[in-house]
Design a protein around this motif. Sequence first.
Motif, PDB file in Angstrom:
ATOM      1  N   PHE A  45      20.612 121.221 -42.897  1.00 34.00           N
ATOM      2  CA  PHE A  45      22.041 120.911 -42.456  1.00 34.00           C
ATOM      3  C   PHE A  45      22.919 122.099 -42.653  1.00 34.00           C
ATOM      4  O   PHE A  45      23.608 122.406 -41.808  1.00 34.00           O
ATOM      5  N   TYR A  88      16.296 118.446 -45.800  1.00 38.72           N
ATOM      6  CA  TYR A  88      17.385 118.113 -44.778  1.00 38.72           C
ATOM      7  C   TYR A  88      18.708 118.932 -45.314  1.00 38.72           C
ATOM      8  O   TYR A  88      19.195 119.240 -44.330  1.00 38.72           O
ATOM      9  N   TRP A 117      30.035 119.590 -37.843  1.00 34.25           N
ATOM     10  CA  TRP A 117      29.395 118.725 -39.097  1.00 34.25           C
ATOM     11  C   TRP A 117      28.583 117.769 -38.537  1.00 34.25           C
ATOM     12  O   TRP A 117      27.846 117.249 -39.190  1.00 34.25           O
ATOM     13  N   VAL A 118      29.290 116.930 -37.518  1.00 35.48           N
ATOM     14  CA  VAL A 118      28.507 115.869 -36.914  1.00 35.48           C
ATOM     15  C   VAL A 118      27.129 116.439 -36.465  1.00 35.48           C
ATOM     16  O   VAL A 118      26.196 115.556 -36.470  1.00 35.48           O
ATOM     17  N   MET A 134      19.135 115.081 -39.872  1.00 37.88           N
ATOM     18  CA  MET A 134      18.702 113.745 -40.074  1.00 37.88           C
ATOM     19  C   MET A 134      17.388 113.371 -39.381  1.00 37.88           C
ATOM     20  O   MET A 134      16.400 112.958 -39.698  1.00 37.88           O
ATOM     21  N   THR A 178      25.385 119.074 -36.966  1.00 40.21           N
ATOM     22  CA  THR A 178      24.382 119.242 -38.106  1.00 40.21           C
ATOM     23  C   THR A 178      23.771 118.205 -38.712  1.00 40.21           C
ATOM     24  O   THR A 178      22.565 118.048 -39.031  1.00 40.21           O
ATOM     25  N   THR A 179      24.731 117.112 -39.164  1.00 42.72           N
ATOM     26  CA  THR A 179      24.120 115.816 -39.691  1.00 42.72           C
ATOM     27  C   THR A 179      22.900 115.249 -39.080  1.00 42.72           C
ATOM     28  O   THR A 179      22.133 114.997 -39.270  1.00 42.72           O
TER      29      THR A 179
END
Length: 314
Positions: A106, A102, A149-150, A157, A152-153
């Motif tokens: 990320f 993960y 960031w959003v 996931m 890649t999260t």
Amino acid sequence: MTGRNQTIISEFLLLGLPIEPEHHDLFYTLFLVMYVTTVLGNLLIMFLIRLDPHLHTPMYLFLSNLSFSDLCFSSVTMPRLLQDMQSHVPSISYAGCLTQMYFFLFFADLESFLLVAMAYDRYVAICFPLHYTTVMSPRLCLFLVVLSWVLTTFHAMVHTLLMARLHFCADNVIPHFFCDMSALLKLSCSDTRVNELVIFITGGLILVIPFLLIITSYTRIVSSILKVPSARGIRKAFSTCGSHLTVVSLFYGTVIGLYLCPSANNSTVKEAVMAMMYTVVTPMLNPFIYSLRNRDMKGALGRVFYKKKAHFSL
């Protein structure tokens, strides 16, 4: 087996790098020095950008996030590699393997998006210098960082949850030094077609599209420079964009060559070496690439240490 969605094995064995026993200590020392250099170099860049007001600009906002991403990206694999090189049984738990996968995805994705944001920043700075402050507003810069960031999260996931639904039966040996997603799919005894389809679709979104956006930005930059050719303009453009282009070439060159353009005769050794390039070597070189020919960074370093020296002399 009690159910199709249950995992029988509880840990994986990482084969690591194919290093001869007589060279083991040499490579261990080399990797340790490389990791320490990566940590210290990227921490120094973040430290300088944080303390020097002259570096509170969009370009250095993206660079500080890139340095943080590089530091974490290398930390996902290197401590485990160093630990496994000292262990007789280099095993990693099932949960630990998914966790490593993960965070690997990320920070790899985050680096990709940040490189796009930096390319756009250079495009605006060179092609629209009079409107740079207006276009690259603090609000837009913050939006680009948060969006990176959003996205890649979400991407990391999705792949982790899809991997968690698979089960593994007998073979638990990973011929790599970290829990690579493609290596795990080869070990699964479940149907991996959904995983492979998602990898194919998101691979284009996460790697190909950002890479094409960067190429488009620099195509426009070169076109803009050629319209008003001057030695000073070319030198300025090269000094501004040369570091970023070098990092882009190192990162995307190895990633695309390894994952999107694999050859049938790719050996385990070749794959491991290419993975080392973008997980270890590139994060280590980035601080040097961005600072050695960067007058702003050198000036910031001088100002910070001058202030510290003046403070202690009082």
